[in-house]
Design an enzyme around this catalytic site. Structure first.
Site, PDB file in Angstrom:
ATOM      1  N   TRP A 145      58.975   8.062  18.409  1.00  0.00           N
ATOM      2  CA  TRP A 145      59.899   7.274  19.238  1.00  0.00           C
ATOM      3  C   TRP A 145      59.050   6.435  20.191  1.00  0.00           C
ATOM      4  O   TRP A 145      58.143   6.959  20.834  1.00  0.00           O
ATOM      5  CB  TRP A 145      60.804   8.240  19.996  1.00  0.00           C
ATOM      6  CG  TRP A 145      61.834   7.619  20.854  1.00  0.00           C
ATOM      7  CD1 TRP A 145      62.685   6.612  20.505  1.00  0.00           C
ATOM      8  CD2 TRP A 145      62.135   7.956  22.214  1.00  0.00           C
ATOM      9  NE1 TRP A 145      63.517   6.320  21.561  1.00  0.00           N
ATOM     10  CE2 TRP A 145      63.203   7.124  22.620  1.00  0.00           C
ATOM     11  CE3 TRP A 145      61.637   8.885  23.122  1.00  0.00           C
ATOM     12  CZ2 TRP A 145      63.762   7.188  23.895  1.00  0.00           C
ATOM     13  CZ3 TRP A 145      62.196   8.952  24.382  1.00  0.00           C
ATOM     14  CH2 TRP A 145      63.240   8.117  24.761  1.00  0.00           C
ATOM     15  N   ASP A 226      59.413  18.010  22.727  1.00  0.00           N
ATOM     16  CA  ASP A 226      60.519  17.098  23.035  1.00  0.00           C
ATOM     17  C   ASP A 226      61.716  17.510  22.184  1.00  0.00           C
ATOM     18  O   ASP A 226      61.646  17.509  20.955  1.00  0.00           O
ATOM     19  CB  ASP A 226      60.099  15.652  22.706  1.00  0.00           C
ATOM     20  CG  ASP A 226      61.204  14.671  23.080  1.00  0.00           C
ATOM     21  OD1 ASP A 226      62.141  15.051  23.802  1.00  0.00           O
ATOM     22  OD2 ASP A 226      61.135  13.509  22.623  1.00  0.00           O
ATOM     23  N   LYS A 262      72.671  12.964  22.959  1.00  0.00           N
ATOM     24  CA  LYS A 262      73.262  12.911  21.610  1.00  0.00           C
ATOM     25  C   LYS A 262      74.164  14.110  21.381  1.00  0.00           C
ATOM     26  O   LYS A 262      75.232  13.993  20.804  1.00  0.00           O
ATOM     27  CB  LYS A 262      72.176  12.918  20.519  1.00  0.00           C
ATOM     28  CG  LYS A 262      70.859  12.320  20.908  1.00  0.00           C
ATOM     29  CD  LYS A 262      70.826  10.836  20.703  1.00  0.00           C
ATOM     30  CE  LYS A 262      69.557  10.259  21.316  1.00  0.00           C
ATOM     31  NZ  LYS A 262      69.342   8.872  21.036  1.00  0.00           N
TER      32      LYS A 262
HETATM   33  C1  LIG Z   1      62.742  11.701  20.217  1.00  0.00           C
HETATM   34  C2  LIG Z   1      63.506  11.381  21.438  1.00  0.00           C
HETATM   35  N1  LIG Z   1      63.191  11.989  22.576  1.00  0.00           N
HETATM   36  C3  LIG Z   1      63.854  11.750  23.713  1.00  0.00           C
HETATM   37  C4  LIG Z   1      64.903  10.870  23.748  1.00  0.00           C
HETATM   38  C5  LIG Z   1      65.552  10.685  25.088  1.00  0.00           C
HETATM   39  O1  LIG Z   1      66.840  10.306  25.135  1.00  0.00           O
HETATM   40  P1  LIG Z   1      67.660  10.315  26.486  1.00  0.00           P
HETATM   41  O2  LIG Z   1      66.808   9.752  27.548  1.00  0.00           O
HETATM   42  O3  LIG Z   1      68.844   9.474  26.196  1.00  0.00           O
HETATM   43  O4  LIG Z   1      68.007  11.715  26.740  1.00  0.00           O
HETATM   44  C6  LIG Z   1      65.265  10.187  22.572  1.00  0.00           C
HETATM   45  C7  LIG Z   1      66.347   9.195  22.542  1.00  0.00           C
HETATM   46  O5  LIG Z   1      66.571   8.459  21.632  1.00  0.00           O
HETATM   47  C8  LIG Z   1      64.563  10.464  21.386  1.00  0.00           C
HETATM   48  O6  LIG Z   1      64.869   9.895  20.215  1.00  0.00           O
END
Ligand SMILES: Cc1ncc(COP(=O)(O)O)c(C=O)c1O
Length: 423
Positions: A145, A226, A262
């Site tokens: 990501w 993560d 999500k």
């Molecule tokens: C791999 C991964 N880590 C962390 C996040 C963090 O998302 P958020 O800040 O919306 O909780 C995302 C969001 O797309 C992600 O794909």
């Protein structure tokens, strides 16, 4: 009235350079500018139902109702610096497992963050401040990501890639990953996605996780896990936290970023936690207390205190057994629809006898499909077929539905044949 004379000031921001736009913003702009009534965006990692609409997770809707009906909350008061404890505690139980030895042994401190991204940020900041100097490298999967690299570099970590994906076989390059991490200098931070890897949709199996846990111990690496998709990969919260449980079983010190964006459909409410897990030793509770005290300073300096609405709603779900069970069913609904779309897309492509193999679409798991389309093919998907996806070929599978999947497959078929004709 006199006119204001133009001034060239050596101070101020007049000479600030323009920064590049976030890659998703560029894609969004192209999609909005596309005038086709047939256009489809397969871009953003946000769950959509079969009608292409955002889905309000039923357990969360019920929790919101209860939140507004309950007048006992001091709704607009400040949250504590480390967050709302009913939320952070319940979040740690979901993440680690209710019966986790780390929780029983007082080895965990959990703080509220601005969702998963905020947890990555606070975690990276903590590591840059307190890991031995010079701050060691941080290893992230290639690909990963895009905000992993950005968040880490933002606080001064030097980021390096470790191999994760083989574009030729469209599979995990586990042995290359293993040997890269084996030669990482001791003390390096290693980012590992717990499940539903973004963007490849490829996760390690149990045996591979066990090898990585041993390797991390042998090489004395620092694991940064993560977890943005727990329950979204397999539909089971327990199956999806396997990696975390294995690290805990081994008694390893680690940090974890957790997101409910999500899994609860609370994207804009920024609901997440950062967890520090101390190594299994007798002074663990003391270490946890000291880490928490430093986190309080960092959080206070960055945002004073985290927001409360989203975490209070999430907390109602997590602390009520009926709503929790409903949420588990909701996760199955979301993950099953995604799996169904993977199969549908694969079947359509196989029906069309699109050159190549498409098994990888159903071997992958979670929100994203790594199609294997080249940047030129992705560009043609957009210009000729009005189907928008990033040039990496990553597709947000939940944007597929029964109304558009056949057309997406036909478009892939056309660009693949076009690609072959061009070579
Ligand atoms: C791999 C991964 N880590 C962390 C996040 C963090 O998302 P958020 O800040 O919306 O909780 C995302 C969001 O797309 C992600 O794909």
């Amino acid at each position: 009235m006199g006119s204001i004379e133009s001034q060239d000031s050596p101070y101020g921001l007049a000479t600030i350079p323009k920064a590049p736009a976030d890659f998703l913003m560029g894609l969004k702009k192209d999609f909005l500018a596309d005038e086709s009534t047939q256009k489809v965006a397969l871009v953003v990692g946000a769950y959509r139902d079969d009608k292409g609409r955002p889905w309000r997770v039923p357990a969360v809707m019920e929790a919101e109702k209860r939140y507004f009906e309950d007048s006992s909350y001091f709704k607009h008061e400040y949250s504590p610096i480390l967050g709302i404890s009913e939320f952070t505690h319940a979040a740690s139980q979901v993440l680690l497992g209710k019966d986790s030895p780390a929780l029983a042994e007082g080895r965990v401190c959990s703080v509220q963050t601005l969702s998963g991204t905020g947890a990555l940020h606070i975690g990276a900041l903590l590591l840059t401040r307190f890991l031995p100097s010079p701050t060691p490298w941080a290893f992230v999967p290639a690909p990963t990501w895009h905000l992993h690299r950005q968040c880490f570099e933002h606080v001064g970590l030097t980021v390096k890639d470790y191999p994760y994906y083989d574009g030729v076989t469209k599979s995990l390059t586990f042995s290359a990953m293993e040997s890269a991490l084996r030669s990482a200098p001791p003390g390096s931070v290693v980012l590992l996605q717990v499940c539903a890897h973004n963007p490849t949709g490829l996760d390690l199996d149990e045996e591979q996780w066990r090898l990585i846990v041993s390797l991390v111990q042998e090489q004395r690496l620092f694991p940064f896990l993560d977890c943005a998709y727990q329950g979204f990969a397999s539909g089971s919260l327990t199956k999806d936290n396997l990696a975390i449980r294995l690290f805990i079983e081994a008694g390893v010190e680690m940090v974890i970023a957790q997101s409910f964006s999500k899994t609860m459909g609370l994207y804009g409410q920024r609901v997440g936690c950062f967890h520090y897990v101390a190594a299994a030793h007798s002074d663990a509770p003391g270490v946890v207390e000291r880490v928490a005290s430093q986190l309080a300073i960092l959080i206070r300096s960055e945002m004073s205190a985290a927001p409360s609405y989203g975490p209070r709603v999430a907390s109602i779900v997590l602390n009520d057994s009926e709503l929790y069970a409903e949420w588990e069913r909701n996760l199955v609904t979301m993950s099953s629809r995604i799996t169904e779309m993977r199969w549908k897309l694969r079947q359509e492509l196989e029906k069309l006898e699109t050159p190549g193999t498409w098994k990888h679409l159903t071997d992958q798991i979670g929100m994203f499909g790594f199609t294997g389309l080249t940047p030129a093919q992705c560009q043609r998907m957009k210009s000729k077929h009005h189907i928008h996806l990033p040039s990496s070929g990553r597709m947000s599978i939940s944007d597929l539905n029964t109304a558009n999947v056949a057309r997406v497959a036909m478009s892939i078929d056309e660009v693949v044949r076009w690609g072959l004709a061009c070579t």
